[in-house]
Structure formats: C-alpha cells, structure tokens
Design an enzyme around this catalytic site. Structure first.
Site, PDB file in Angstrom:
ATOM      1  N   GLU A 173      -5.070  10.805   7.631  1.00  6.29           N
ATOM      2  CA  GLU A 173      -4.119   9.810   7.343  1.00  6.29           C
ATOM      3  C   GLU A 173      -2.789  10.604   6.464  1.00  6.29           C
ATOM      4  OE1 GLU A 173      -5.946   6.226   6.095  1.00  6.29           O
ATOM      5  OE2 GLU A 173      -5.322   5.645   7.991  1.00  6.29           O
ATOM      6  N   PHE A 207       4.239   0.933  10.224  1.00  8.70           N
ATOM      7  CA  PHE A 207       3.326   1.678   9.447  1.00  8.70           C
ATOM      8  C   PHE A 207       4.165   2.617   8.759  1.00  8.70           C
ATOM      9  CE2 PHE A 207      -1.401   0.888  11.133  1.00  8.70           C
ATOM     10  CZ  PHE A 207      -1.170  -0.487  10.862  1.00  8.70           C
ATOM     11  N   ASP A 222       1.933   8.029  10.796  1.00 12.58           N
ATOM     12  CA  ASP A 222       2.348   8.559   9.499  1.00 12.58           C
ATOM     13  C   ASP A 222       3.175   9.742   9.393  1.00 12.58           C
ATOM     14  OD1 ASP A 222       0.697   6.442   8.848  1.00 12.58           O
ATOM     15  OD2 ASP A 222      -0.968   7.612   7.992  1.00 12.58           O
ATOM     16  N   ASN A 229       0.840  -1.271  -0.136  1.00  9.94           N
ATOM     17  CA  ASN A 229      -0.097   0.013  -0.082  1.00  9.94           C
ATOM     18  C   ASN A 229       0.827   1.357  -0.018  1.00  9.94           C
ATOM     19  OD1 ASN A 229      -0.563  -1.410   2.769  1.00  9.94           O
ATOM     20  ND2 ASN A 229      -0.909   0.765   3.363  1.00  9.94           N
ATOM     21  N   ASP A 230       0.728   2.226   0.868  1.00 11.48           N
ATOM     22  CA  ASP A 230       1.148   3.315   0.862  1.00 11.48           C
ATOM     23  C   ASP A 230       2.891   3.288   0.194  1.00 11.48           C
ATOM     24  OD1 ASP A 230      -1.054   3.694   2.165  1.00 11.48           O
ATOM     25  OD2 ASP A 230      -0.174   4.867   3.956  1.00 11.48           O
TER      26      ASP A 230
HETATM   27  C1  FRU Z   1      -2.850   4.747   4.745  1.00 12.06           C
HETATM   28  C2  FRU Z   1      -2.466   3.974   6.252  1.00 12.06           C
HETATM   29  C3  FRU Z   1      -1.812   4.706   7.049  1.00 12.06           C
HETATM   30  C4  FRU Z   1      -0.818   3.500   7.873  1.00 12.06           C
HETATM   31  C5  FRU Z   1      -0.873   2.476   6.714  1.00 12.06           C
HETATM   32  C6  FRU Z   1      -1.027   1.116   7.290  1.00 12.06           C
HETATM   33  O1  FRU Z   1      -3.320   3.907   3.860  1.00 12.06           O
HETATM   34  O2  FRU Z   1      -3.714   3.386   6.570  1.00 12.06           O
HETATM   35  O3  FRU Z   1      -2.597   5.697   7.886  1.00 12.06           O
HETATM   36  O4  FRU Z   1       0.114   4.103   8.317  1.00 12.06           O
HETATM   37  O5  FRU Z   1      -2.065   2.774   5.700  1.00 12.06           O
HETATM   38  O6  FRU Z   1      -0.654   0.068   6.322  1.00 12.06           O
END
Ligand code: FRU
Length: 478
Positions: free
Chosen positions: A213, A97, A160, A37-38
């Site tokens: 986020e 995270f 984050d 993901n991110d």
């Molecule tokens: C955003 C999020 C962040 C978090 C991460 C967890 O997509 O929810 O806030 O750190 O993904 O994987």
C-alpha cells in the site's frame, strides 16, 4: 446513502461541538471530528503546506472515505479547511481512497483512488479501484475530472497513486496485489490525464507482503528510495511486530528501467503506531515525511471522545553514509517551544525523580551515559502507563505502554546505538509519544492514553545507577 461535501461539513460542525478534548492533540494534525487514517496529498502550493487525509466525517469508525483537508504556513500550526473530496461520483462511489498532490502551473492537482464495487461489496471479485483526478485553482475547492487510469485487467487491489515530475513527464507509482504478491506499478504522462503503462517498478520477494500500500518513490543524495506499506510480512524477532509495516528499499533507477534495490526492506519507525507515510518537498528542498500515527485493528480509545486517528510530526529524512535514512523532527518544530527548563546533570540510583507534574504537551531532550550505567533499567516514565527506557540486559531502548483498561499493552524496542551517548528527543502530545534516537538513527511512535492524574513525568534508574549527562524540556505552545 449519497454523499456530498456540504453534508459532510454540516455533520462535522455538529460533531466538533461534542468532542471530548482530553486526548485531542495540541500540535499534531487530527480530524476535527470523526475518523482519520492515511495522510494524502501532502504538498506545498501557493505559500501553504497542504495536508489532506483519509476521513470519515460520519462516525469514529472507518467508512466511505472522504478527503479531509488542512493547511499550514509553517508545518506546525494547522488550519482546518472544508472537506476536499466526497465519494460523489460513479467512479468513487464507495470511497475516495489515498493519493497524492502535485502543482501543475497554477493548478493544484490531486490524484486519488476511486474505490467501487460492481454489485455485492462482500467479495473482492467485485472490487474495482481506478485512479481519478481532481483539480483546484484556489487550493480549497476541487473540480472532479473523473477517472484517468482504469484497473488493469485481472487486478482488484490497485491503489494509492503517488505522482511526481521527472524531466518532461509526470510519473505515478501505484500499489497493487497480484495473487498474494505485493507490487508497485509505474505509469507516465505528459498532462496528468492520459497515462501510459510503464509496467512493474518493483515486486515483493517471497514473504515480503501480499499487498504493497501507499508507495512513494523519490531521489535522495543520488539514490532512489521506494517507501511503501506492505501488508502480510511475518513478525521476526524484534521486526515487523505491528499488524502492517512501513519502510523502504534503497536502490537505483532510470526512467524506462526497473528499480534495482540494494539490501533489504528497512522499517521506518519502531513504535506501535506508524503507517502509510507519505513524503513531500519543502520549497528549500528538504524531503519531509508524515505518517498516520495509528495501526489498523488496534484499539483507539479516543473513539469514545468523538474522534479517531492523528498524523505524526513532520519528519525530515536524509540519507546516511550507511545507506540508511536519518529521521528527525522538521526544524520548524522548534517554533513551538516555550521557555527551556534545564535538568541538572545527575546520577540516579535506585530512584525515580519527578520532573514535570502534568506533562501534556512537551518536548524533552535527554542525554544518557551508556557505559557508566550499572542500572538494569533507566529512562523516563509517564504515570504508570508509559516508560521509555534502556534495558541494559537486552541492550535495547524500549518503549513500553501499559493501558490494560483499553487492551493496549506491550513494548517495542530498538538496539542501543553504538558508542557511549544515548540522546533522546521525546515529543508528547496528550495521546502520543514520538522518540527520536541519536539525531535520527531510529524513531519510535506510539499512541498513549493516560487518564487524569496519570501524567507525572519522572526520570528513573532501577537496580543500579545511571547518569543523565544533560537534559531539559520545553512546554510546547502553551
Ligand atoms: C492504507 C489504506 C490505503 C487505502 C486507504 C483506505 O492505510 O488501506 O491503501 O487507500 O487506507 O482508507
């Protein structure tokens, strides 16, 4: 289960060999296998661009987060590196995270969120999110330095961190949730280890989200941009149509003062799949943003192929005179272009003409004449699943995808630009499409899942005529 980098690497090796490449991107960054993901820790360090990302090497679903890692000399060709962080410590036992990277002298420093439950993980009351530091000299192997910012009393969602340098200090913005209000908190430090609480930088007004986020905060042309990903904004008309949003506020800020936004939250991308963008600076001072080109809770058909998730192209952002961001693909993308295939200027009338038989990995450049068009719809189609077209009745540019076999159907759209000229730069990379309108006035990014023999690319006009004033395409890095 305990985790380690060595174990994650072993797992990835086995999974990589079993990947089905049919939708795997050719020039976008995706995990070698497993879940992504991110984007995290985007930074230029010692001659390389580094991109880290939220990663679960053990399955194609989200799980205990690791930091995947890749680097590039040119923002275009990426080389995978070993996993940089695994949830190994008591401070991040349930996940490493999202976070960011900065260069501190000869050291690359990562600030990320340690995610952990004290006791039963089914209740947020037991959730603690703390900010942690890891450092590296070679940009590949990281030493864990442990927790540097504890969860403020009474908070549970606190994550984050995005760090930057301002004068003699490091600053960091961190997303937070207080009750049902999203916030951005600010801290300051001289050494990345001891942090002083500087209070609230910004907070959601009514309806602007229960959690903010992935905040990012930077200066552009003398203004300050607060870019973040709010959860909990209700859809309204054509706006906020995805489960969660990503966008920005523009305003003024001085150290020691709160951020003073002017105007409303603006979405950064109008497609189905764009989240958690993060920015960084190139050595020549351009501000580049990359996002996750997916959306929480949306089907990801590539999971059956052994991987899930990809990042967007790197995009340069500039501030327009109208106080809106202009978003264009980083100029480095031109390095991928093969020979140019021009299309003849043409008037299309109730017709569809094929331009590429099997469009897998391609950049298209099209200019349409808005005023002379009589067609109700005109634009491009890729197989039966994707259309990017002008809806003349609604006066909108629409991205429509239709993959009912994967429960992915629907459209996103933006208002047509003012004036006569509609210029579209469209990037297709097997399972993604990114559309840039009139040199960055808007962009739309979505995942697409064409089956084999569903990749014929056509230009079309229906119920009338439309003029393609100029256009062409480049196969990319064939
Ligand atoms: C955003 C999020 C962040 C978090 C991460 C967890 O997509 O929810 O806030 O750190 O993904 O994987």
């Amino acid at each position: 289960m305990t985790f380690s980098i060595a174990q994650a690497e072993q797992e990835l090796q086995a999974r990589r060999a079993a990947l089905n490449p049919r939708w795997y991107p050719h020039y976008h960054l995706a995990a070698q296998a497993g879940w992504m993901n991110d984007p995290n820790g985007l930074v230029w360090f010692d001659g390389w661009y580094h991109a880290f990302y939220q990663h679960h090497p053990y399955s194609t679903q989200w799980g205990p987060m690791h930091w995947g890692h890749a680097r590039s000399r040119d923002l275009v060709h990426w080389e995978h590196l070993p996993v940089a962080l695994a949830p190994e410590g008591p401070e991040d036992k349930d996940g490493c995270f999202s976070g960011s990277a900065v260069v501190d002298g000869d050291t690359l420093a990562l600030l990320y969120t340690g995610h952990k439950f004290h006791g039963d993980s089914s209740s947020d009351d037991n959730l603690y999110q703390v900010q942690c530091l890891a450092t590296s000299r070679d940009g590949i192997h990281f030493e864990r330095q442990g927790q540097v910012i504890d969860t403020p009393a009474g908070l549970h969602h606190f994550r984050d961190p995005k760090v930057w340098r301002e004068g003699d200090y490091w600053y960091v913005v961190i997303g937070a949730r207080v009750g049902d209000t999203g916030q951005v908190r600010l801290y300051r430090s001289r050494d990345l280890r001891e942090w002083q609480d500087e209070g609230l930088l910004a907070e959601a007004k009514e309806g602007a989200g229960y959690m903010w986020e992935c905040p990012d905060f930077f200066r552009l042309n003398g203004k300050w941009i607060l870019m973040f990903s709010p959860q909990g904004m209700a859809a309204k008309g054509y706006h906020n149509r995805n489960l969660f949003q990503s966008g920005y506020l523009i305003g003024d800020w001085q150290p020691g003062q709160p951020f003073v936004p002017e105007g409303e939250f603006v979405e950064m991308d109008h497609g189905h799949d764009f989240y958690a963008p993060q920015s960084f600076l190139t050595p020549d001072g351009r501000r580049i943003v990359m996002g996750w080109m997916d959306m929480w809770e949306s089907p990801m058909p590539e999971q059956q192929d052994g991987w899930a998730g990809m990042l967007t192209l790197p995009r340069e952002i500039r501030l327009g005179d109208d106080n809106r961001l202009r978003i264009t693909p980083a100029k480095e993308m031109a390095a991928l272009r093969g020979s140019y295939y021009p299309l003849l200027a043409q008037q299309l009338k109730n017709q569809s003409s094929p331009i590429v038989e099997d469009a897998q990995v391609i950049e298209l450049d099209l200019v349409w004449d808005i005023h002379s068009a009589t067609a109700e719809c005109y634009g491009i189609a890729l197989g039966a699943g994707l259309r990017v077209f002008v809806d003349a009745q609604a006066q909108r540019l629409v991205l429509e995808r239709r993959y009912p076999e994967f429960a992915l159907e629907g459209s996103r759209s933006v208002a047509l630009p003012e004036g006569n000229r509609l210029s579209l730069r469209i990037f297709i990379d097997r399972s993604s499409v990114e559309v840039f309108v009139n040199e960055g006035e808007a962009c739309l990014s979505s995942r697409i899942y064409p089956q084999e023999a569903q990749r014929q690319l056509c230009v079309f006009a229906s119920h009338g005529s439309a003029t393609l004033s100029s256009g062409g395409y480049w196969p990319l890095d064939q």
